[in-house]
Scaffold this motif. Structure first.
Motif, PDB file in Angstrom:
ATOM      1  N   MET A  89       0.837  -1.206   0.000  1.00  0.00           N
ATOM      2  CA  MET A  89       0.000   0.000   0.000  1.00  0.00           C
ATOM      3  C   MET A  89       0.870   1.253   0.000  1.00  0.00           C
ATOM      4  SD  MET A  89      -3.259  -0.768   2.512  1.00  0.00           S
ATOM      5  CE  MET A  89      -2.297  -0.974   4.006  1.00  0.00           C
ATOM      6  N   THR A  90       0.372   2.287  -0.608  1.00  0.00           N
ATOM      7  CA  THR A  90       1.064   3.571  -0.645  1.00  0.00           C
ATOM      8  C   THR A  90       0.513   4.493   0.442  1.00  0.00           C
ATOM      9  OG1 THR A  90       1.532   3.439  -3.021  1.00  0.00           O
ATOM     10  CG2 THR A  90       1.493   5.638  -2.033  1.00  0.00           C
ATOM     11  N   ILE A  91       1.416   5.078   1.200  1.00  0.00           N
ATOM     12  CA  ILE A  91       1.021   6.090   2.189  1.00  0.00           C
ATOM     13  C   ILE A  91       1.014   7.453   1.512  1.00  0.00           C
ATOM     14  CG2 ILE A  91       1.690   7.289   4.312  1.00  0.00           C
ATOM     15  CD1 ILE A  91       2.999   4.680   5.234  1.00  0.00           C
ATOM     16  N   VAL A  92      -0.044   8.214   1.726  1.00  0.00           N
ATOM     17  CA  VAL A  92      -0.150   9.580   1.205  1.00  0.00           C
ATOM     18  C   VAL A  92      -0.168  10.535   2.399  1.00  0.00           C
ATOM     19  CG1 VAL A  92      -1.511  11.205  -0.161  1.00  0.00           C
ATOM     20  CG2 VAL A  92      -1.484   8.761  -0.769  1.00  0.00           C
ATOM     21  N   ARG A  93       0.749  11.517   2.389  1.00  0.00           N
ATOM     22  CA  ARG A  93       0.750  12.558   3.435  1.00  0.00           C
ATOM     23  C   ARG A  93       0.472  13.900   2.777  1.00  0.00           C
ATOM     24  NH1 ARG A  93       5.895  12.464   7.366  1.00  0.00           N
ATOM     25  NH2 ARG A  93       6.829  13.334   5.482  1.00  0.00           N
ATOM     26  N   LEU A  94      -0.389  14.683   3.407  1.00  0.00           N
ATOM     27  CA  LEU A  94      -0.758  15.989   2.877  1.00  0.00           C
ATOM     28  C   LEU A  94      -0.068  17.096   3.661  1.00  0.00           C
ATOM     29  CD1 LEU A  94      -4.630  15.478   2.533  1.00  0.00           C
ATOM     30  CD2 LEU A  94      -2.874  15.057   0.800  1.00  0.00           C
ATOM     31  N   GLY A  95       0.279  18.177   2.944  1.00  0.00           N
ATOM     32  CA  GLY A  95       0.837  19.349   3.587  1.00  0.00           C
ATOM     33  C   GLY A  95       0.240  20.601   2.979  1.00  0.00           C
ATOM     34  N   TYR A  96       0.604  21.758   3.517  1.00  0.00           N
ATOM     35  CA  TYR A  96       0.088  23.017   2.983  1.00  0.00           C
ATOM     36  C   TYR A  96       1.174  24.085   3.050  1.00  0.00           C
ATOM     37  CZ  TYR A  96      -0.541  24.720   7.783  1.00  0.00           C
ATOM     38  OH  TYR A  96      -0.320  25.119   9.079  1.00  0.00           O
ATOM     39  N   VAL A  97       0.845  25.253   2.492  1.00  0.00           N
ATOM     40  CA  VAL A  97       1.848  26.292   2.254  1.00  0.00           C
ATOM     41  C   VAL A  97       1.721  27.468   3.216  1.00  0.00           C
ATOM     42  CG1 VAL A  97       2.723  27.954   0.554  1.00  0.00           C
ATOM     43  CG2 VAL A  97       1.940  25.683  -0.192  1.00  0.00           C
ATOM     44  N   ALA A  98       2.758  27.721   3.989  1.00  0.00           N
ATOM     45  CA  ALA A  98       3.074  28.990   4.669  1.00  0.00           C
ATOM     46  C   ALA A  98       2.068  29.476   5.711  1.00  0.00           C
ATOM     47  CB  ALA A  98       3.325  30.084   3.639  1.00  0.00           C
ATOM     48  N   MET A  99       0.862  29.849   5.294  1.00  0.00           N
ATOM     49  CA  MET A  99      -0.096  30.512   6.176  1.00  0.00           C
ATOM     50  C   MET A  99      -1.129  29.524   6.720  1.00  0.00           C
ATOM     51  SD  MET A  99       0.344  33.909   6.385  1.00  0.00           S
ATOM     52  CE  MET A  99      -1.294  34.545   6.738  1.00  0.00           C
ATOM     53  N   SER A 100      -1.515  29.737   7.977  1.00  0.00           N
ATOM     54  CA  SER A 100      -2.642  28.997   8.538  1.00  0.00           C
ATOM     55  C   SER A 100      -3.864  29.901   8.557  1.00  0.00           C
ATOM     56  CB  SER A 100      -2.335  28.530   9.963  1.00  0.00           C
ATOM     57  OG  SER A 100      -3.521  28.087  10.608  1.00  0.00           O
ATOM     58  N   MET A 101      -4.980  29.375   8.046  1.00  0.00           N
ATOM     59  CA  MET A 101      -6.242  30.115   8.104  1.00  0.00           C
ATOM     60  C   MET A 101      -6.914  29.946   9.463  1.00  0.00           C
ATOM     61  SD  MET A 101      -6.199  31.378   5.065  1.00  0.00           S
ATOM     62  CE  MET A 101      -7.833  32.000   4.647  1.00  0.00           C
TER      63      MET A 101
ATOM     64  N   ILE B  39       2.709  28.046  14.032  1.00  0.00           N
ATOM     65  CA  ILE B  39       2.080  27.247  12.967  1.00  0.00           C
ATOM     66  C   ILE B  39       2.525  25.787  13.059  1.00  0.00           C
ATOM     67  CG2 ILE B  39       1.965  26.903  10.463  1.00  0.00           C
ATOM     68  CD1 ILE B  39       2.168  30.001  10.215  1.00  0.00           C
ATOM     69  N   LEU B  40       3.805  25.574  13.334  1.00  0.00           N
ATOM     70  CA  LEU B  40       4.295  24.197  13.458  1.00  0.00           C
ATOM     71  C   LEU B  40       3.629  23.487  14.636  1.00  0.00           C
ATOM     72  CD1 LEU B  40       8.100  24.648  12.690  1.00  0.00           C
ATOM     73  CD2 LEU B  40       6.413  23.485  11.277  1.00  0.00           C
ATOM     74  N   LYS B  41       3.407  24.209  15.725  1.00  0.00           N
ATOM     75  CA  LYS B  41       2.716  23.606  16.878  1.00  0.00           C
ATOM     76  C   LYS B  41       1.266  23.277  16.518  1.00  0.00           C
ATOM     77  CE  LYS B  41       5.688  25.654  20.406  1.00  0.00           C
ATOM     78  NZ  LYS B  41       5.817  26.631  21.519  1.00  0.00           N
ATOM     79  N   HIS B  42       0.644  24.165  15.754  1.00  0.00           N
ATOM     80  CA  HIS B  42      -0.711  23.909  15.232  1.00  0.00           C
ATOM     81  C   HIS B  42      -0.697  22.665  14.339  1.00  0.00           C
ATOM     82  CE1 HIS B  42      -4.347  24.502  12.813  1.00  0.00           C
ATOM     83  NE2 HIS B  42      -3.611  24.719  11.742  1.00  0.00           N
ATOM     84  N   ASN B  43       0.330  22.537  13.509  1.00  0.00           N
ATOM     85  CA  ASN B  43       0.445  21.367  12.633  1.00  0.00           C
ATOM     86  C   ASN B  43       0.601  20.083  13.440  1.00  0.00           C
ATOM     87  OD1 ASN B  43       0.319  23.129  10.487  1.00  0.00           O
ATOM     88  ND2 ASN B  43       2.492  23.025   9.995  1.00  0.00           N
TER      89      ASN B  43
END
Length: 321
Positions: A1-13, A56-60
């Motif tokens: 199985m393939t693991i997919v991880r999602l990320g996002y860019v720079a700003m947190s809404m 933001i990293l702590k939020h992540n």
């Protein structure tokens, strides 16, 4: 199985008053009569940006997000020619190290995407020189965080100048003058107007650079040209990397504005890609380039959670069955 991880860019809404991209223009800098006072103000802005990055990293971490793109605007005017004597790293060392330690403790992959004016294949020597200076700043920031810079900085090929082949060869020629440490930092991405997947693969295979496949860009550039036949080649460009294969995912704003990024991700479009690559790699990290940033990630995961062809791992990761 393939693991997919999602990320996002720079700003947190989700987070309020947490911009990591606060800035000061050079015109504003010049209006402060005391140059040392002006520099101290720049340093306070940079410190605020880094503190917000840590927020933001702590939020992540709290949201189980393991992939995040740092803004390239952490330190305003860091590379301005009038501030070459400014040691911008010194007052930031503790914060940079804290960011690096936190990202490692919580297994958050972080990288950069320098602005469009960073052009390795520029026809102008001064632009090329400034591009190297900007890339050096990214290198020093990563080193300051204690993060190995290898394959942490994704770039476009650069300007086409209406001569695709000549522009590709100029990239190769100029690449020879890029310091080895910075060469190792770079990944290349196919774009939506100038350099196709095949063009970018040509450079990546020749120069041993990982290719970050942008699915939306490919569709915008050549909607009817298959990408699947080249996927094995894309994977091979990562054979010397310690990091999982990375790709970009975004969705068109509309059929008329196909190249523009939508606020959120089209689930069906994303899974059209995933069903083709399932099983080809053990893991793929997908950077969401959507206007709604982390909210786009959260909404996408809510939609994915309703599917029966996935197994959810955590707040941003899942197995493809």
């Amino acid at each position: 199985m393939t693991i997919v991880r999602l990320g996002y860019v720079a700003m947190s809404m989700e987070l309020k008053n947490a911009s990591p991209s606060q800035t000061m223009t050079f015109a504003q800098f010049q209006k402060i009569a005391d140059r040392e006072a002006a520099i101290r103000k720049l340093e306070r802005i940079a410190q605020s940006n880094l503190k917000n990055t840590l927020r933001i990293l702590k939020h992540n971490a709290a949201s189980n997000i393991h992939f995040y793109r740092l803004t390239s605007r952490l330190i305003p005017l860091a590379n301005h020619e009038a501030l070459r004597d400014w040691d911008y790293l010194n007052p930031l060392r503790n914060l940079l190290r804290e960011i690096g330690n936190f990202s490692k403790e919580y297994d958050i992959r972080i990288d950069f995407h320098p602005d469009h004016f960073v052009l390795i294949n520029s026809t102008k020597k001064e632009v090329f020189k400034n591009s190297i200076q900007t890339l050096k700043m990214h290198y020093l920031l990563l080193k300051g965080m204690g993060i190995a810079p290898t394959h942490r900085c994704v770039m476009h090929v650069g300007g086409n100048y209406k001569e695709t082949e000549a522009s590709l060869e100029r990239f190769i020629d100029n690449w020879m003058d890029v310091p080895k440490s910075i060469q190792k930092m770079v990944m290349l991405e196919n774009d939506d107007t100038s350099f196709t997947l095949e063009d970018t693969l040509y450079l990546c295979e020749k120069l041993d650079i990982p290719l970050v496949f942008d699915y939306h860009h490919h569709l915008a550039h050549y909607r009817n040209v298959d990408w699947e036949v080249h996927w094995g080649r894309v994977i091979q460009t990562w054979k010397h990397s310690s990091l999982p294969v990375k790709m970009h995912i975004s969705s068109p704003k509309s059929q008329k504005a196909f190249r523009h990024h939508a606020d959120f991700i089209d689930l069906n479009m994303f899974f059209q890609f995933l069903k083709e690559i399932k099983g080809s790699v053990p893991q793929i990290d997908c950077m969401i380039e959507a206007k709604s940033k982390d909210n786009a990630l959260f909404q996408l995961m809510e939609e994915i959670n309703t599917r029966d062809d996935v197994e959810i791992i955590d707040g941003s990761s899942f197995h493809l069955k």
